[in-house]
Design an enzyme around this catalytic site. Structure first.
Site: not given
Length: 385
Positions: A242, A312
């Site tokens: 992230h 992802d």
């Protein structure tokens, strides 16, 4: 997909996404028949080659699609959990293959709000959430909380975890959800609040596999497709995708530990695999695994997985966004071997499809790659085959 905090902006951004198909539309999960139980032959044992035109039951369905519709089926796009009507409109207009629901609001998960979304999909639409338990849950405000993976493995038997996942899967299915981005197969000794941390079942790869298999089996028995993540293993990596680039130990080390839960992958039944944004020395070079042909080759070849593979999040994780504009990231992932590209931030569907159409027209994205991925996506949704 990972942490709840990385998805909250989905709500405020007014996200839209879409999905597509024709007369092979699937039934709404709220009224569907009981699913088949998972079995060893359903996920990974057949050859990974696409069926021939003569034997492929998807061929008549695919023949109905324009090139843009084919490409749209390879996209999974975030939608606003507060705007069910917007989600249905996007599916109707764009006909993407799947949507992802992040964030905390629950309007889209109540009162049959997902029924029009499913009805808008000509070829069926997958509806996914992150429902791992612990700090990553989506229906806890509606159906109660479940413990983290680490707590489950410490306090329950595998059979009890299977039963818990079966109950949770039934709750998801009744609300219109068809896929769960769980269980995590990552093997991690991180503190509970680490990027993986208590989301991992165990520091021992065999224990992690046993409990992940139990969780996946329960979901499958409930009619919810489990999505195994994050291949080839985030648990021993340094960093949080992230926030930026993430590097794992070398491939040989991953084989001895982090990749163990993927051995005998057919046992997980009709599952998908999510490939993480992980740079793997000895495998991916300087690329993240989600954009690396070598990573998909490892999954298909060494681990003999033949089901659908999804990336992802390509739109909200700096391991990708810092260097790759979304349309290019989606193209690179599909070229590398992904069957579906995910971005939780929503929107931009037309822009991405324009880029993909251009790439197929000039041969940058081979038509054979598109059809191979499309066949897996349609079969996973029971649109054909």
């Amino acid at each position: 997909m990972n942490l709840r905090t990385a998805l909250v902006f989905v709500v405020t951004a007014g996200l839209l996404a879409g999905c597509g198909g024709e007369q092979a539309q699937v039934s709404s999960p709220t009224t569907s028949a009981a699913p088949a139980s998972p079995g060893p032959a359903s996920a990974g044992t057949p050859s990974s080659a696409a069926p021939s035109q003569a034997t492929d039951p998807c061929a008549p369905v695919i023949s109905q699609m324009s090139q843009r519709q084919k490409l749209a089926q390879l996209l999974v796009v975030g939608v606003s959990p507060s705007d069910p009507a917007g989600a249905a409109e996007t599916v109707r207009e764009q006909q993407v293959g799947g949507i992802f629901i992040g964030g905390n609001p629950t309007a889209i998960l109540t009162g049959g709000a997902l029924d029009p979304v499913h009805a808008a999909a000509r070829w069926g639409v997958s509806v996914a959430i992150d429902e791992e338990g612990g700090r990553v849950q989506r229906i806890d405000a509606l159906d109660g909380s479940i413990p983290s993976a680490r707590v489950l493995a410490a306090t329950m038997s595998p059979e009890q975890v299977r039963g818990l996942a079966l109950d949770r899967g039934r709750q998801m299915r009744a609300r219109g959800v068809t896929e769960d981005y769980a269980p995590i197969l990552d093997v991690s000794a991180q503190p509970d609040d680490g990027p993986i941390g208590d989301r991992s079942f165990s520091t021992d790869p065999h224990t992690a596999r046993t409990y992940a298999l139990a969780f996946a089996t329960g979901l499958s028995e409930a009619g919810v497709t489990p999505v195994l993540k994050h291949f080839p293993g985030h648990g021993s990596a340094e960093g949080d995708s992230h926030e930026g680039a993430v590097t794992t130990p070398p491939l040989d080390s991953l084989r001895a530990k982090d990749l163990v839960p993927y051995e005998g992958i057919a046992d997980y039944g009709r599952a998908k695999v999510m490939v993480g944004h992980l740079t793997v020395p000895g495998l991916t070079g300087q690329q993240p695994a989600s954009l690396s042909p070598a990573a998909y080759g490892l999954l298909r070849g060494d681990y003999r997985f033949t089901g659908p593979v999804i990336t992802d999040d390509l739109g909200a994780m700096r391991a990708i966004t810092s260097d790759h504009p979304l349309p290019d990231a989606v193209l690179d992932a599909l070229r590398a071997g992904a069957d579906q590209a995910l971005w939780s931030s929503g929107g931009k569907v037309s822009t991405v499809l324009d880029r993909l159409e251009s790439a197929t027209a000039d041969g940058e994205l081979p038509a054979t790659r598109v059809d191979e991925a499309l066949g897996r996506v349609l079969r996973a949704k029971h649109t054909c085959g």
